[in-house]
Design an enzyme around this catalytic site. Structure first.
Site, short mmCIF file in Angstrom:
data_model
loop_
_atom_site.label_atom_id
_atom_site.label_comp_id
_atom_site.label_asym_id
_atom_site.label_seq_id
_atom_site.Cartn_x
_atom_site.Cartn_y
_atom_site.Cartn_z
N GLY A 1 0.86 -1.18 0.00
CA GLY A 1 0.00 0.00 0.00
C GLY A 1 0.89 1.23 0.00
O GLY A 1 1.94 1.25 -0.65
N ARG A 2 0.47 2.25 0.77
CA ARG A 2 1.26 3.50 0.79
C ARG A 2 2.68 3.26 1.30
O ARG A 2 3.67 3.59 0.64
CB ARG A 2 0.55 4.55 1.67
CG ARG A 2 -0.71 5.10 1.04
CD ARG A 2 -1.47 5.95 2.02
NE ARG A 2 -2.06 5.16 3.08
CZ ARG A 2 -3.37 5.03 3.30
NH1 ARG A 2 -4.22 5.71 2.57
NH2 ARG A 2 -3.82 4.27 4.26
N ILE A 3 2.80 2.68 2.51
CA ILE A 3 4.14 2.53 3.12
C ILE A 3 4.93 1.43 2.41
O ILE A 3 6.11 1.61 2.08
CB ILE A 3 4.02 2.26 4.64
CG1 ILE A 3 3.33 3.44 5.33
CG2 ILE A 3 5.40 2.00 5.26
CD1 ILE A 3 2.93 3.21 6.77
N ARG B 1 -3.99 -6.91 -1.93
CA ARG B 1 -5.26 -7.47 -2.38
C ARG B 1 -5.50 -7.13 -3.85
O ARG B 1 -6.13 -7.88 -4.57
CB ARG B 1 -6.40 -6.93 -1.51
CG ARG B 1 -6.32 -7.48 -0.09
CD ARG B 1 -7.37 -6.86 0.79
NE ARG B 1 -7.22 -5.41 0.85
CZ ARG B 1 -7.89 -4.63 1.69
NH1 ARG B 1 -8.74 -5.16 2.52
NH2 ARG B 1 -7.70 -3.33 1.69
N THR C 1 7.33 -3.14 10.68
CA THR C 1 7.05 -1.75 11.12
C THR C 1 5.55 -1.49 11.04
O THR C 1 5.14 -0.33 11.07
CB THR C 1 7.78 -0.72 10.22
OG1 THR C 1 7.40 -0.95 8.86
CG2 THR C 1 9.28 -0.80 10.37
N ARG D 1 2.24 -3.68 12.53
CA ARG D 1 1.64 -3.90 13.85
C ARG D 1 2.16 -5.22 14.40
O ARG D 1 2.24 -6.22 13.67
CB ARG D 1 0.11 -3.95 13.77
CG ARG D 1 -0.56 -2.59 13.63
CD ARG D 1 -0.45 -1.72 14.90
NE ARG D 1 -1.07 -0.42 14.77
CZ ARG D 1 -0.42 0.70 14.42
NH1 ARG D 1 0.87 0.68 14.17
NH2 ARG D 1 -1.07 1.86 14.35
N GLU E 1 2.46 -4.61 23.22
CA GLU E 1 3.20 -3.40 23.60
C GLU E 1 2.69 -2.87 24.93
O GLU E 1 1.48 -2.89 25.16
CB GLU E 1 3.03 -2.32 22.52
CG GLU E 1 3.67 -2.74 21.23
CD GLU E 1 3.61 -1.67 20.13
OE1 GLU E 1 3.31 -0.51 20.44
OE2 GLU E 1 3.88 -2.03 18.98
N HIS F 1 8.63 1.49 18.67
CA HIS F 1 7.48 1.97 17.89
C HIS F 1 7.67 3.45 17.47
O HIS F 1 6.90 4.32 17.89
CB HIS F 1 6.18 1.81 18.71
CG HIS F 1 4.95 1.83 17.84
ND1 HIS F 1 3.80 1.17 18.15
CD2 HIS F 1 4.70 2.45 16.65
CE1 HIS F 1 2.88 1.37 17.22
NE2 HIS F 1 3.41 2.15 16.29
N GLY G 1 8.00 4.46 14.10
CA GLY G 1 7.81 4.60 12.65
C GLY G 1 7.56 6.03 12.19
O GLY G 1 8.23 6.54 11.30
P1 NAP Z 1 -2.35 1.02 3.25
O1 NAP Z 1 -1.96 2.05 2.25
O2 NAP Z 1 -3.80 0.78 3.50
O3 NAP Z 1 -1.65 -0.35 2.81
C1 NAP Z 1 -2.00 -1.58 3.33
C2 NAP Z 1 -1.66 -2.68 2.33
O4 NAP Z 1 -2.04 -3.94 2.90
C3 NAP Z 1 -2.40 -2.59 1.00
O5 NAP Z 1 -1.54 -2.96 -0.04
C4 NAP Z 1 -3.53 -3.59 1.13
O6 NAP Z 1 -3.91 -4.14 -0.12
C5 NAP Z 1 -2.90 -4.65 2.00
N1 NAP Z 1 -3.90 -5.39 2.78
C6 NAP Z 1 -4.88 -4.86 3.53
N2 NAP Z 1 -5.60 -5.84 4.13
C7 NAP Z 1 -5.06 -6.99 3.73
C8 NAP Z 1 -5.37 -8.35 3.97
N3 NAP Z 1 -6.40 -8.71 4.76
N4 NAP Z 1 -4.58 -9.29 3.40
C9 NAP Z 1 -3.55 -8.93 2.60
N5 NAP Z 1 -3.21 -7.65 2.33
C10 NAP Z 1 -3.96 -6.70 2.87
O7 NAP Z 1 -1.73 1.35 4.67
P2 NAP Z 1 -0.38 2.16 5.00
O8 NAP Z 1 -0.65 3.60 5.09
O9 NAP Z 1 0.69 1.68 4.07
O10 NAP Z 1 -0.11 1.63 6.50
C11 NAP Z 1 0.09 0.25 6.75
C12 NAP Z 1 0.13 -0.04 8.23
O11 NAP Z 1 1.36 0.43 8.78
C13 NAP Z 1 -0.92 0.70 9.08
O12 NAP Z 1 -2.15 0.02 9.08
C14 NAP Z 1 -0.31 0.75 10.44
O13 NAP Z 1 -0.75 -0.33 11.22
C15 NAP Z 1 1.20 0.61 10.17
N6 NAP Z 1 1.97 1.81 10.59
C16 NAP Z 1 2.91 1.69 11.58
C17 NAP Z 1 3.66 2.79 11.95
C18 NAP Z 1 4.70 2.69 13.03
O14 NAP Z 1 4.85 3.63 13.79
N7 NAP Z 1 5.46 1.64 13.09
C19 NAP Z 1 3.46 4.02 11.33
C20 NAP Z 1 2.50 4.12 10.31
C21 NAP Z 1 1.76 3.00 9.95
P3 NAP Z 1 -4.74 -3.25 -1.19
O15 NAP Z 1 -3.86 -2.07 -1.51
O16 NAP Z 1 -4.92 -4.11 -2.36
O17 NAP Z 1 -6.00 -2.82 -0.50
#
Ligand code: NAP
Length: 327
Positions: free
Chosen positions: A155-157, A177, A235, A237, A266, A284, A286
């Site tokens: 996804g984004r990250i 997905r 990075t 959850r 955590e 934590h 990120g």
């Molecule tokens: P995002 O853009 O929504 O990306 C999530 C990716 O996971 C997408 O490619 C999505 O597929 C895929 N996905 C979602 N549900 C799925 C499932 N059930 N099975 C398989 N793949 C699945 O989110 P993001 O902004 O990149 O952030 C991702 C996560 O990073 C956040 O939810 C958060 O928990 C974590 N995070 C952690 C920190 C930290 O401090 N360590 C900071 C920021 C974020 P599709 O694109 O096809 O929908």
């Protein structure tokens, strides 16, 4: 009368000012853990609430907050909020996507490089005063250039981590997905299933959100699919990985090591995790740059102000709340 806003913990001043202009701000605690009962008591009577990933918001808490109209999350991951329960009660939920993407991707890369090139181990040796000088066979590590990067959840990250790999000349495999034509076209990334990714990647980096479907996405079976020379980086959850299975895999040398920014329970760590030099641990962090946290603060405050005014927030997680006629 100004609406009451409950702020679980202080956020950067730019966001505080926006909240103070919109309502009467009450802060939960300066730092540390705000336990659910305490949170519900302190937040009593609030119209809006701004929380961090450290404050779980369950239906039981919502029941105690009948005046609540909106919850603004200071983060993109909202697995700690019962969004379905919020929606049933007409409570809006919003988050802070995009502004933290690059910062979090940088931490994934910090962990990839730290694990591969044994950065933390080297630092510990230098501080111990025991380094006796350059040796041809000491501190041999794993190269990164040319190795395969596996992105679980592009996804984004995840896509940002993939883009940052360009300078390291890495073949990229990813899961998501839906297909991601941009990284396929520009980076030659290949969409595969999870077993294929785990079997081929030298670095497996997790970026899927936590949900009932993704809890323990990586357990004993999945760790056994990885190369013995591969590292896993998380990075996203903590509960995406069965942390006990991870400790066992590292202990039995079934993988080369891991780099973690997030943990299953955590702030506690599974016993054994700190015993291995090939495990790199961060608290934590990120999204933890001041620039990013300031952008998150503004976005989270803007989201909350919109919800207080009865509007759909700019980054809404449950837009259906605003599609329904308000009672
Ligand atoms: P995002 O853009 O929504 O990306 C999530 C990716 O996971 C997408 O490619 C999505 O597929 C895929 N996905 C979602 N549900 C799925 C499932 N059930 N099975 C398989 N793949 C699945 O989110 P993001 O902004 O990149 O952030 C991702 C996560 O990073 C956040 O939810 C958060 O928990 C974590 N995070 C952690 C920190 C930290 O401090 N360590 C900071 C920021 C974020 P599709 O694109 O096809 O929908």
């Amino acid at each position: 009368m100004k609406p009451m806003i409950f702020l679980a913990k202080p956020i950067p001043e730019v966001g505080m000012k926006l909240l103070q202009a919109a309502g009467e701000v009450k802060t939960g605690i300066a730092r540390g853990t705000l336990f659910p009962d305490d949170l519900a008591t302190r937040a009593g009577g609030c119209t809006g609430m701004l929380v961090t990933p450290a404050e779980p918001i369950s239906e039981a808490i919502l029941q105690k907050l009948p005046t609540l109209k909106g919850i603004s999350n200071f983060g993109v991951g909202y697995n700690h909020i019962d969004v379905a329960a919020c929606t049933r009660r007409g409570i809006g939920v919003a988050n802070t996507p995009d502004v933290l993407t690059a910062a979090t991707a940088e931490v994934a890369w910090a962990l990839i490089l730290a694990c591969a090139r044994r950065v933390v181990e080297g630092d510990r040796l230098m501080r111990s005063g025991k380094w006796a000088g350059w040796e041809p066979m000491d501190f041999l590590a794993s190269p990164v250039v040319g190795k395969t990067l596996g992105i679980v959840g592009a996804g984004r990250i995840g896509s940002c981590v993939a883009k940052m790999a360009a300078g390291f000349d890495m073949p990229i495999r990813y899961t998501a997905r839906s297909p991601k034509p941009e990284i396929e076209m520009h980076l030659g990334a290949r969409r595969v299933d999870l077993p294929n990714l785990l079997a081929n990647a030298d670095f497996v980096s997790l970026h899927v959100p936590l949900s009932t479907e993704t809890r323990h996405l990586i357990g004993e079976r999945e760790l056994a699919m990885m190369k013995r020379s591969a590292f896993i980086i998380n990075t996203a959850r903590g509960p995406l990985i069965d942390e006990q299975a991870l400790v066992n895999a590292v202990r039995d040398k079934r993988i080369a090591g891991c780099g973690l920014d997030v943990y299953e329970n955590e702030p506690s760590l599974t016993p054994g995790l700190i015993d291995f030099p090939n495990v790199v641990l961060l608290p934590h962090v990120g999204s933890g740059t001041l620039e990013t946290r300031e952008k998150m603060a503004v976005m989270a405050a803007d989201n909350l102000v919109a919800m207080l005014q009865g509007h759909r927030p700019p980054h809404c997680v449950n837009p259906e709340v605003y599609d329904q006629p308000r009672i």
